[in-house]
Design a protein around this motif. Sequence first.
Motif, PDB file in Angstrom:
ATOM      1  N   ASP A 133     -50.090  23.323  14.438  1.00  5.69           N
ATOM      2  CA  ASP A 133     -49.938  24.072  13.187  1.00  5.69           C
ATOM      3  C   ASP A 133     -50.779  23.471  12.066  1.00  5.69           C
ATOM      4  O   ASP A 133     -51.397  24.184  11.276  1.00  5.69           O
ATOM      5  CB  ASP A 133     -48.465  24.094  12.742  1.00  5.69           C
ATOM      6  N   GLN A 134     -50.790  22.146  12.043  1.00  2.00           N
ATOM      7  CA  GLN A 134     -51.598  21.474  11.007  1.00  2.00           C
ATOM      8  C   GLN A 134     -53.088  21.722  11.231  1.00  2.00           C
ATOM      9  O   GLN A 134     -53.844  21.904  10.275  1.00  2.00           O
ATOM     10  CB  GLN A 134     -51.328  19.965  11.036  1.00  2.00           C
ATOM     11  N   ILE A 135     -53.498  21.721  12.494  1.00  2.06           N
ATOM     12  CA  ILE A 135     -54.917  21.959  12.796  1.00  2.06           C
ATOM     13  C   ILE A 135     -55.315  23.376  12.377  1.00  2.06           C
ATOM     14  O   ILE A 135     -56.372  23.585  11.761  1.00  2.06           O
ATOM     15  CB  ILE A 135     -55.194  21.698  14.294  1.00  2.06           C
ATOM     16  N   VAL A 136     -54.437  24.329  12.639  1.00  2.00           N
ATOM     17  CA  VAL A 136     -54.718  25.714  12.224  1.00  2.00           C
ATOM     18  C   VAL A 136     -54.802  25.780  10.694  1.00  2.00           C
ATOM     19  O   VAL A 136     -55.733  26.370  10.124  1.00  2.00           O
ATOM     20  CB  VAL A 136     -53.637  26.687  12.768  1.00  2.00           C
ATOM     21  N   ARG A 137     -53.860  25.118  10.023  1.00  3.12           N
ATOM     22  CA  ARG A 137     -53.840  25.160   8.553  1.00  3.12           C
ATOM     23  C   ARG A 137     -55.073  24.497   7.956  1.00  3.12           C
ATOM     24  O   ARG A 137     -55.708  25.027   7.050  1.00  3.12           O
ATOM     25  CB  ARG A 137     -52.546  24.518   8.036  1.00  3.12           C
ATOM     26  N   ARG A 138     -55.423  23.349   8.461  1.00  2.00           N
ATOM     27  CA  ARG A 138     -56.609  22.641   7.963  1.00  2.00           C
ATOM     28  C   ARG A 138     -57.878  23.475   8.188  1.00  2.00           C
ATOM     29  O   ARG A 138     -58.770  23.523   7.333  1.00  2.00           O
ATOM     30  CB  ARG A 138     -56.768  21.288   8.697  1.00  2.00           C
ATOM     31  N   THR A 139     -57.940  24.131   9.349  1.00  4.53           N
ATOM     32  CA  THR A 139     -59.110  24.963   9.662  1.00  4.53           C
ATOM     33  C   THR A 139     -59.191  26.144   8.693  1.00  4.53           C
ATOM     34  O   THR A 139     -60.269  26.463   8.181  1.00  4.53           O
ATOM     35  CB  THR A 139     -59.043  25.446  11.126  1.00  4.53           C
ATOM     36  N   ALA A 140     -58.047  26.770   8.419  1.00  4.85           N
ATOM     37  CA  ALA A 140     -58.035  27.888   7.473  1.00  4.85           C
ATOM     38  C   ALA A 140     -58.523  27.435   6.093  1.00  4.85           C
ATOM     39  O   ALA A 140     -59.349  28.105   5.458  1.00  4.85           O
ATOM     40  CB  ALA A 140     -56.627  28.480   7.375  1.00  4.85           C
ATOM     41  N   GLU A 141     -58.071  26.286   5.649  1.00  5.71           N
ATOM     42  CA  GLU A 141     -58.496  25.770   4.336  1.00  5.71           C
ATOM     43  C   GLU A 141     -59.999  25.498   4.302  1.00  5.71           C
ATOM     44  O   GLU A 141     -60.697  25.830   3.331  1.00  5.71           O
ATOM     45  CB  GLU A 141     -57.754  24.464   4.012  1.00  5.71           C
ATOM     46  N   HIS A 142     -60.503  24.924   5.377  1.00  2.16           N
ATOM     47  CA  HIS A 142     -61.921  24.595   5.479  1.00  2.16           C
ATOM     48  C   HIS A 142     -62.788  25.871   5.440  1.00  2.16           C
ATOM     49  O   HIS A 142     -63.768  25.960   4.702  1.00  2.16           O
ATOM     50  CB  HIS A 142     -62.150  23.832   6.787  1.00  2.16           C
ATOM     51  N   VAL A 143     -62.379  26.873   6.217  1.00  2.22           N
ATOM     52  CA  VAL A 143     -63.152  28.121   6.280  1.00  2.22           C
ATOM     53  C   VAL A 143     -63.077  28.846   4.935  1.00  2.22           C
ATOM     54  O   VAL A 143     -64.076  29.377   4.443  1.00  2.22           O
ATOM     55  CB  VAL A 143     -62.624  29.013   7.430  1.00  2.22           C
ATOM     56  N   LYS A 144     -61.913  28.827   4.326  1.00  8.90           N
ATOM     57  CA  LYS A 144     -61.742  29.482   3.030  1.00  8.90           C
ATOM     58  C   LYS A 144     -62.683  28.878   1.994  1.00  8.90           C
ATOM     59  O   LYS A 144     -63.373  29.584   1.260  1.00  8.90           O
ATOM     60  CB  LYS A 144     -60.290  29.347   2.577  1.00  8.90           C
ATOM     61  N   GLU A 145     -62.720  27.586   1.964  1.00  6.00           N
ATOM     62  CA  GLU A 145     -63.570  26.881   1.007  1.00  6.00           C
ATOM     63  C   GLU A 145     -65.042  27.231   1.228  1.00  6.00           C
ATOM     64  O   GLU A 145     -65.802  27.453   0.290  1.00  6.00           O
ATOM     65  CB  GLU A 145     -63.369  25.391   1.232  1.00  6.00           C
ATOM     66  N   LYS A 146     -65.430  27.329   2.489  1.00  4.76           N
ATOM     67  CA  LYS A 146     -66.836  27.587   2.828  1.00  4.76           C
ATOM     68  C   LYS A 146     -67.265  29.018   2.558  1.00  4.76           C
ATOM     69  O   LYS A 146     -68.410  29.293   2.220  1.00  4.76           O
ATOM     70  CB  LYS A 146     -67.051  27.307   4.323  1.00  4.76           C
TER      71      LYS A 146
END
Length: 217
Positions: free
Chosen positions: A4-17
Amino acid sequence: MDKDQIVRRTAEHVKEKMLGEGTGHDWWHVYRVWQNAKRIARYEKGSDLYIVQLGALLHDISDWKFSGDENSGALESRKWLEKLDVDPGTIEKVCHIVKNVSFRGARTRNRMRGREGLIVQDADRLDALGAIGIARAFAYGGKKGRPLYDPSVKPVLHGSFAAYKNGGTHTINHFYEKLLLLREMMNTTGGKRLAKERDAYMRGYLKRFYAEWNGKA
Ligand code: ADP
Ligand code: NI
């Protein structure tokens, strides 16, 4: 880190980019694909929601349409997932999805393998259809400086990725070269049902477009 944390971190990273992108390939496109993918996956027994979510979130991270390189999305995804210490099996599957999600021309073969990839591909295609699909097509055409329509330039059903990539004309042609073909190309039961509705909406839109173009409405 758990899944769940990996999914959340990935979403944040993609959003920022991807937040401010101007062709309909922005974070909100990714967000819709992510939501649609989860929705479709509910009806696809045995699909791994972790792979589906990572594939959806990373699918346009470095698209060939903008980077010019077919492999850059998978490369960038791999780099990101390795940084998070994701297991190699998951990385392989997600990179396969990112590499093969895109439409490559009307007369080309789909290379996507695996239930999760087929779900992500359907979710991505849904966002090319319906009201949002229409908005995205004209946003993309505008960014490329293409006219809305030119009745003298007819659509082409491309036989190779190279021909498709280099063949863009006016945006109405994109409906015939890709968007209206997607209904028949959907992989999953849920995807097919949702695509049918969105396809009907686009066909109605085109009818109205021609009527207004020709002074008949
Ligand atoms: P794919 O990877 O299958 O191309 P994307 O999510 O990257 O899917 O984006 C595809 C969307 O980009 C299309 O549905 C459309 O909105 C837009 N697009 C791509 N090529 C064109 C084009 N030639 N004319 C208009 N819109 C286009
Ligand atoms: Ni996409």
